[in-house]
Design an enzyme around this catalytic site. Sequence first.
Site, short mmCIF file in Angstrom:
data_model
loop_
_atom_site.label_atom_id
_atom_site.label_comp_id
_atom_site.label_asym_id
_atom_site.label_seq_id
_atom_site.Cartn_x
_atom_site.Cartn_y
_atom_site.Cartn_z
N THR A 83 0.82 -1.28 -0.06
CA THR A 83 0.02 0.11 0.03
C THR A 83 0.81 1.22 -0.15
O THR A 83 2.02 1.12 0.69
CB THR A 83 -0.70 -0.02 1.25
OG1 THR A 83 -1.51 1.43 1.38
CG2 THR A 83 -0.51 -0.42 2.61
N CYS A 196 -1.56 4.90 -5.47
CA CYS A 196 -2.58 3.99 -4.85
C CYS A 196 -2.31 2.68 -5.40
O CYS A 196 -2.74 2.69 -6.57
CB CYS A 196 -3.82 4.85 -4.67
SG CYS A 196 -4.98 3.76 -3.73
#
Length: 230
Positions: A83, A196
């Site tokens: 992430t 992202c």
Amino acid sequence: MKTIGLLGGMSWESTQTYYRLLNEGVKARLGGLHSAKLILYSVDFAEIEALQHQGNWAETARILSQAARALEQAGADFLVIGTNTMHKVAPEIEQAIGIPLLHIADATAGVLKRDGVSSVGLLGTRFTMEQDFYRARLEQSGIGVIVPNESERELIHRVIYEELCQGAINQESKQAYLEIVASLADRGAEAVILGCTEIGLLIQQEDTPVALYDTTEIHAAQAIEKALAT
């Protein structure tokens, strides 16, 4: 081959992309029935997401550090956090473990510098776009960062949490993202970072003439290099 420790579940939608890319990459390099040696710790993202929006980063650091230690104890040779946003607490995680952490922003900066890109647009969660933990890492590598405007950042953030992290691909959202990419290019971005790990589920290079750098793909490729290095 070294064993990759993958700290995932943020969201599991992107974690499965990491898993696929890591195994495909090792197979491409080694052939036959080869696949990645990998240990996965997948957290409950609902718990992490609530803490993010409460601003309780210390508790997210505690949870992820505990998970990272479990990966190390299970035999991981190095750590990959699957992430972008949770690299905000990468320093705390690094302090909690004795194995290397492969930082996603450093991996991305390395590829941008290799390609001669000096100015990029950045898409990601509001945390990634607005706070220094990610942008400063790129800027320290000599790369200028351009972020979308306030309303665009709000749309990008909402789509990530309400759609992409829940496996929903919306064509209207895709078009909105592509318009933001074009706007960033108009403002001087030579390329745009998909900062992202879920954004690559929505837009891909074939959708736009603007160069896109998918951090999930870059991060996974760097992990493969490290795993196979002698």
